[in-house]
Design a protein around this motif. Structure first.
Motif, short mmCIF file in Angstrom:
data_model
loop_
_atom_site.label_atom_id
_atom_site.label_comp_id
_atom_site.label_asym_id
_atom_site.label_seq_id
_atom_site.Cartn_x
_atom_site.Cartn_y
_atom_site.Cartn_z
N ASN A 150 0.70 -1.23 -0.07
CA ASN A 150 0.08 -0.06 0.04
C ASN A 150 0.79 1.41 0.08
O ASN A 150 0.36 2.47 -0.42
CB ASN A 150 -1.05 -0.19 1.21
N ASN A 151 2.28 1.20 0.28
CA ASN A 151 2.99 2.30 0.44
C ASN A 151 3.90 2.25 -0.93
O ASN A 151 5.05 1.89 -1.01
CB ASN A 151 3.82 2.25 1.77
N SER A 152 3.44 3.27 -1.68
CA SER A 152 4.03 3.23 -2.90
C SER A 152 5.23 4.32 -3.02
O SER A 152 5.82 4.14 -3.96
CB SER A 152 2.90 3.79 -4.06
N LYS A 153 5.60 4.85 -1.90
CA LYS A 153 6.55 6.01 -1.86
C LYS A 153 7.82 5.16 -1.26
O LYS A 153 8.98 5.87 -1.35
CB LYS A 153 6.06 7.20 -1.05
N HIS A 154 7.78 4.05 -0.62
CA HIS A 154 8.98 3.50 0.05
C HIS A 154 10.26 3.20 -1.00
O HIS A 154 9.87 2.61 -2.00
CB HIS A 154 8.86 2.25 0.91
N LYS A 155 11.48 3.78 -0.75
CA LYS A 155 12.50 3.53 -1.63
C LYS A 155 12.84 2.12 -2.12
O LYS A 155 13.19 1.61 -3.21
CB LYS A 155 13.70 4.06 -1.00
N PHE A 156 12.74 1.20 -1.08
CA PHE A 156 13.18 -0.17 -1.53
C PHE A 156 11.96 -1.18 -1.46
O PHE A 156 12.11 -2.43 -1.13
CB PHE A 156 14.08 -0.69 -0.52
N ARG A 157 10.69 -0.50 -1.71
CA ARG A 157 9.53 -1.13 -1.73
C ARG A 157 9.59 -2.47 -2.69
O ARG A 157 9.12 -3.57 -1.92
CB ARG A 157 8.53 -0.37 -2.20
N HIS A 158 9.98 -2.62 -3.83
CA HIS A 158 9.85 -3.55 -4.36
C HIS A 158 10.67 -4.76 -4.44
O HIS A 158 10.15 -6.17 -3.96
CB HIS A 158 10.21 -3.51 -6.00
N PHE A 159 12.13 -4.47 -3.66
CA PHE A 159 12.84 -5.47 -3.16
C PHE A 159 12.56 -6.04 -2.05
O PHE A 159 12.56 -7.37 -1.91
CB PHE A 159 14.14 -4.92 -3.11
N ILE A 160 11.87 -5.48 -1.00
CA ILE A 160 11.20 -5.93 0.18
C ILE A 160 10.24 -6.90 -0.17
O ILE A 160 10.02 -7.96 0.45
CB ILE A 160 10.96 -4.85 1.15
N LEU A 161 9.43 -6.45 -1.07
CA LEU A 161 8.21 -7.12 -1.07
C LEU A 161 8.52 -8.45 -2.02
O LEU A 161 7.84 -9.59 -1.67
CB LEU A 161 7.04 -6.29 -2.35
#
Length: 462
Positions: A150-161
């Motif tokens: 839901n948090n599209s602004k997080h820098k490392f979002r895709h890697f963590i997901l």
């Protein structure tokens, strides 16, 4: 759902207080019942980690590593066994509490903590005492996954997901179903149906389904065979449905109450597509869990089988809480889920008494063994008041290491005479489980010491 509250600060404070309070109560349970929580799979993995001073993964379920961090740290630091047991028990709660702190104070999500609490409370009584269940941990990560998604602004979002999705998908088949469910919740809530957003996780699921048959374990093969056999041979008719409804009304009334409340809120809020999806997934999971475990017994295993139903209801109910901006409705739903948590807290506390009685009986047998020469003993399970379980030899090693002058291995007759073990086992070996006999050199001398003696019989004091 799972978004920052924009209403009065008192709403946030109330939810924060509820969340912190129930996590505190879980820690109290974990401390008080720290030894009782080392039964069956919990004792098995605890021993593996402490004895080897390394992580232990089976069936390619790598999420198990997360449940082993606390005893791994304790054993590598050389802490006393009683301390390792304590931090291990608390660690199971701290894992979820850590997820709550991340979702709440890093991603500013107020509601996630309530879902994390539902994972540990909803439908749980005896399951609390065997916390090594990869599905629990997978659902904790799924909550974190959803918050970050839901948090599209997080820098490392895709890697963590991607990392989180890997652990979730490889943890349990039901975890895959619930991952898909949460993504559908997001899609309908945000009206975001761009396929590229979901494609990485679709690919991961497909790859897992395609590749899993090549590395499937005998245990998983047996589970699949049991599922197909149950589907083919058992009768699922109106009589069975009636019995299931009665079983739910008696043992899972709190779950049923949340389900009906969720359906009511969705109708009032005109969330018809979400209601349709919720209903279809819920009915599908109800069918699957009844095929997986036919009948209506109440046991730790049954709680684990039903856990997917508990998660989907807890997750969606908390979503319904987030739909209301009016304090009356919001606080009514918060009050309802708090009552459910309190009921389950009491249920866990009360159920724990039976585990304490069982443990006291084992400690009494260990005390008897301290008066005898040698360190390996056999006891007649028919004279035991409480179920010995397959993990009895493992538990005896752990608990004698905590409380007594010498470490002992205690096995029941079924273990000792299983598959000719009585003629096979040597004085230089010990029985880890009835299926596994190891050399004494396998033991970590910092915690477990057995001598080169035969297994001898001891009698239980009346």
């Amino acid at each position: 759902m799972l978004k920052s509250i924009q209403n009065k600060s008192t709403d946030v404070e109330v939810i924060d207080i509820i969340t912190h309070l129930f996590f505190f109560l879980l820690i109290i349970l974990a401390v008080f019942y720290r030894e009782e929580r080392l039964m069956a799979d919990a004792s098995y993995y605890f021993f593996r980690v402490v004895n080897n001073e390394s992580f232990w993964v089976e069936h390619d379920r790598y999420i198990l590593i997360l449940s082993q961090v606390a005893p791994w740290i304790g054993s590598n630091l050389g802490l006393k066994m009683e301390t390792v047991v304590l931090i291990s028990s608390i660690g199971h709660v701290l894992f979820f509490y850590s997820l709550y702190l991340i979702t709440r104070y890093v991603f500013n999500d107020v509601y996630a903590g309530l879902i994390l609490l539902s994972i540990q409370f909803l439908g749980i009584s005896s399951g609390f005492f065997v916390p090594i269940f990869e599905f629990y941990y997978a659902m904790g990560l799924l909550v974190l996954f959803y918050v970050i998604f839901n948090n599209s602004k997080h820098k490392f979002r895709h890697f963590i997901l991607i990392i989180l999705a890997f652990f979730i998908i490889t943890a349990h088949f039901y975890a895959i179903i619930l991952l898909v469910y949460t993504l559908l919740i997001y899609a309908f809530e945000k009206k975001d149906f761009k396929i590229k957003k979901y494609l990485p996780y679709i690919i991961m699921i497909v790859l897992f389904i395609v590749l899993k048959p090549f590395v499937i374990s005998d245990y998983e093969k047996a589970k699949s065979a049991d599922f197909l056999s149950s589907l083919s041979n058992n009768v699922y008719d109106f009589k069975y449905l009636k019995s299931w409804l009665s079983y739910i009304a008696i043992n899972y009334w709190d779950w049923a109450l949340l389900v009906f409340s969720t359906i009511t809120v969705m109708i009032l809020k005109r969330k018809y597509m979400l209601l349709l999806g919720y209903t279809l997934f819920l009915i599908g999971l109800i069918i699957m869990v009844n095929v997986s475990s036919y009948g209506f017994g109440l046991s730790r295993y049954k709680e684990q089988v039903n856990f997917s139903l508990m998660f989907i209801s807890g997750f969606t109910f908390v979503y319904c809480i987030s739909l209301f901006s009016t304090n009356f409705y919001k606080y009514t739903l918060l009050g309802l889920i708090s009552v459910v948590f309190m009921f389950r807290f009491y249920s866990i506390w009360d159920t724990g008494k039976q585990f304490t009685y069982r443990l006291d009986e084992m400690k009494n047998i260990i005390d008897i063994s301290q008066e005898r020469d040698g360190t390996k003993f056999i006891v007649n399970q028919e004279k035991l008041m409480y179920d010995a379980n397959w993990s009895y030899p493992v538990e005896s090693l752990i608990f004698s290491s905590i409380h007594n002058e010498k470490c002992v291995s205690i096995v029941i007759d079924d273990d000792y005479y299983f598959s000719n073990n009585n003629n096979i086992i040597k004085p230089t070996e010990y029985m880890f489980r009835r299926w596994e006999i190891y050399d004494l050199s396998n033991l970590n001398a910092n915690y477990f010491n057995l001598d080169e003696s035969e297994y001898t019989r001891i009698e239980i004091r009346e």
